[in-house]
Design a protein around this motif. Sequence first.
Motif, PDB file in Angstrom:
ATOM      1  N   GLN A   1       0.832  -1.209   0.000  1.00 45.94           N
ATOM      2  CA  GLN A   1       0.000   0.000   0.000  1.00 45.94           C
ATOM      3  C   GLN A   1       0.860   1.249   0.000  1.00 45.94           C
ATOM      4  OE1 GLN A   1      -3.743   0.949   0.210  1.00 45.94           O
ATOM      5  NE2 GLN A   1      -2.354   2.476  -0.598  1.00 45.94           N
TER       6      GLN A   1
ATOM      7  N   ILE B   1      -8.096  -2.640  -5.053  1.00 48.22           N
ATOM      8  CA  ILE B   1      -7.511  -1.322  -4.844  1.00 48.22           C
ATOM      9  C   ILE B   1      -6.443  -1.025  -5.887  1.00 48.22           C
ATOM     10  CG2 ILE B   1      -6.216   0.094  -3.203  1.00 48.22           C
ATOM     11  CD1 ILE B   1      -9.190  -0.378  -2.540  1.00 48.22           C
TER      12      ILE B   1
ATOM     13  N   ALA C   1     -14.702   0.394  -1.760  1.00 49.19           N
ATOM     14  CA  ALA C   1     -13.604   1.289  -1.376  1.00 49.19           C
ATOM     15  C   ALA C   1     -14.121   2.453  -0.531  1.00 49.19           C
ATOM     16  CB  ALA C   1     -12.881   1.814  -2.614  1.00 49.19           C
TER      17      ALA C   1
ATOM     18  N   LEU D   1     -11.027   3.102   1.708  1.00 44.24           N
ATOM     19  CA  LEU D   1      -9.852   2.804   0.893  1.00 44.24           C
ATOM     20  C   LEU D   1      -9.829   3.582  -0.413  1.00 44.24           C
ATOM     21  CD1 LEU D   1      -9.659  -1.077   1.391  1.00 44.24           C
ATOM     22  CD2 LEU D   1      -8.240   0.690   2.459  1.00 44.24           C
TER      23      LEU D   1
END
Length: 557
Positions: free
Chosen positions: A167, A347, A373, A378
Motif C-alpha cells: 500500500q 484497490i 472502497a 480505501l
Amino acid sequence: MFTIDPRSLAAFRMGFAVILLWDLYGRAVDLAPFYTDDGLVPRIMQLDMLDHGDPRGLQHEWSLHMLNGELWSQAILLGVAATFAVWLLVGYRTQLAAFASWLLLLSLDNRNPMVLDAGDSILRAMLFWSLFLPLGMRWSVDRRLTMPGAAEPPPLCSMFTAALMLQLAMMYLASVGFKWHSVWIREFSAVYYVLNGDTLPRVGALAARIPVRHALAHGGHGRVRDGRADPGLFALEECVCRCLVIGAFTLFHLGLAITLTLCLFPWICIASWLLFTPAPVWDWLERQGFVRRAIGGSWSVAQNQAAQIRAWIPAPWRVEWFTRPEQPQVRSAWWRQALVALLFLYIVVWNVREVMGPAWIDRIMPYRYNGPALALGLAQGWTMYAPIPRTLDGWLVMKGTLRDGTEVNLWAPGQPLPWAKPALVSAMFPTSRWRRYLDSVAVDNYAYHRQFLADWLQRRWDREQSGGVEAKQVAKVELDSTVRSHSPTRRSDSRSRARRTVRAALLGISPTTTGLRRASHAWSFGGPDEPSLVRPSRGTCRRGPVAAPSALLHRSG
C-alpha cells in the motif's frame, strides 16, 4: 521481501497511535466550525449535495458523526477515539483499539471531506491493512499480561504483510504515474511552482535557496563467495538496502515537513516506513539498551494503570470481554488471506483507473463499483501536485459591511483588510485544515460552500464582536479571491529553458517572467438589494463563471 519484524510492527503501531492523538487534538481545536450543524458544513448540506447527483457512489460513505450535529456529541466521539488511540499506543486490547480507531477515523473523515488531504487517505489505508496483523505481539500490555516470559515471536510474512507494505509502495508509484508530464520529466519547472506557491510553502523561499544535489550509489559486490551464493551476505545486503531506502525517504519527508504545510502527511509516511526496519537494527538497539531505556519502564506503569481502571468500573457495568487483555496471535487462515488478496487487487485496479484518467474509467472500473472502497475508507487518489502543480495562487479577502456602513475584516477582526498580498499567505491559515478548506472554497466546484462560509462568518462576528448592538452586526458579506499567476518564460530552446527553470527553483528566484498576471473574483451575500454575484474582472487567469443559483447566494442580513 514482505517480511515484517514484530518489533517493527510495534513501532509502527505506536507511531500511528501518536499521530492519531495529534490529529484528534488538531481537530478538537476546530470542532465547532468543521463538525457541527452550527459550523461550515452542516449535515443538511451534505444530504442536499447527494440529492443533486452522485455519479461517484458517495452514498456508500457513512459516518457516526452524522447522527447528531451538536458540539457535545462530537466531543464525546472525539473523546472515545482518543481513548482507543491511547489503548493502541500502550498495546491494551490492541486489536479492539486498532479496529475502533480505524472505525472512528473513517467516520470523522466522512463527516467533512472538505478538510482532508492525501495524508488522511494513507492514514486510513495503512490503519485498515494493519487490522489483519498482530499489532500487540511486541511492546504491549497485552503481551505482558497474557504471555509473560514467552519466546520471541518469529518474523511475519503473509498476504497481510504484503498488502500493508505494498500500500505504501503503491502510493509512491501512483504519484509518479500522475506526474508523468513534461513539467516534471522534461522542463523540470514543477519544483519552481511548488516552492513558489502562496498557500503551501512554510519556508519555501528559504528552502528554495539551498542548492540540492541528488546522488545515488549502489554496489552489487558480495553476493557470491567462493563460487557459491552466501545467504548471510544476501541478508546483509537486504538489511543495508532497507536502511538506505528508509533513511532516504525519511529525509525526503522531513524536507517536505520543513518547507511545506502538509499537515500530517510527512509524519504518517515516516511512521509507515518503520515497518521496513530490519531485525538486525532492532537487535543492535536492544544490545545497546536503547529500547529498554525508552519503553522498558513504561509497560509496568501502563499495566498498573490498566488494572486500576478495571477496578474502578462497577462490577455490574464491567464487561469482561471488553476489559480483559487480549492474547496476541497470528491469524493466517487461507480464506482470510484470499479475501485480503482480492480486496488489495481491487484497490490496485482502482489506482490504475485513477492514473489512466477519465477516458479509461468505463474500460477499467466504472464508478458503480466504487462502493467497497468508499465504505471501507480505501478510496485513494495520489495526485499531489500532479499532473501540473498549481500555477494560480492567491488569498481570500473576507469583507463584512456592518449595518452602520463600516467595512471590517471578518476573518481577522481588528486587522485591516488584506488587499495587498501578505508576506506569507500560508501564515493566514490557523491550521492546514483551514488552508485546505479556504483553498477549496475559492474553486468553482465548491461554490455551494461559499454560502455556508458567509453565514458562519456573520454568526461569529455577531456573537463575538457586535456586543449585542444591532448597528455593529453584519449586514453584508463579500468574499474576494485575488488570483495570481506566475510562470517561467517560455522560449524555443527547451534545453536552456529547463536549465534556467531548475536554477531558478533551486535558488528561489523567479526566471524572467512574462509579468504578474492577476484576476479578481468576488462573491457578495446579502444586502438590501437582490442577491448579486460579482463576476471575475477581465484578466488572463479567469477561472470561469461560478455555477451557483442566486438563491444559494442570498443571506439575509
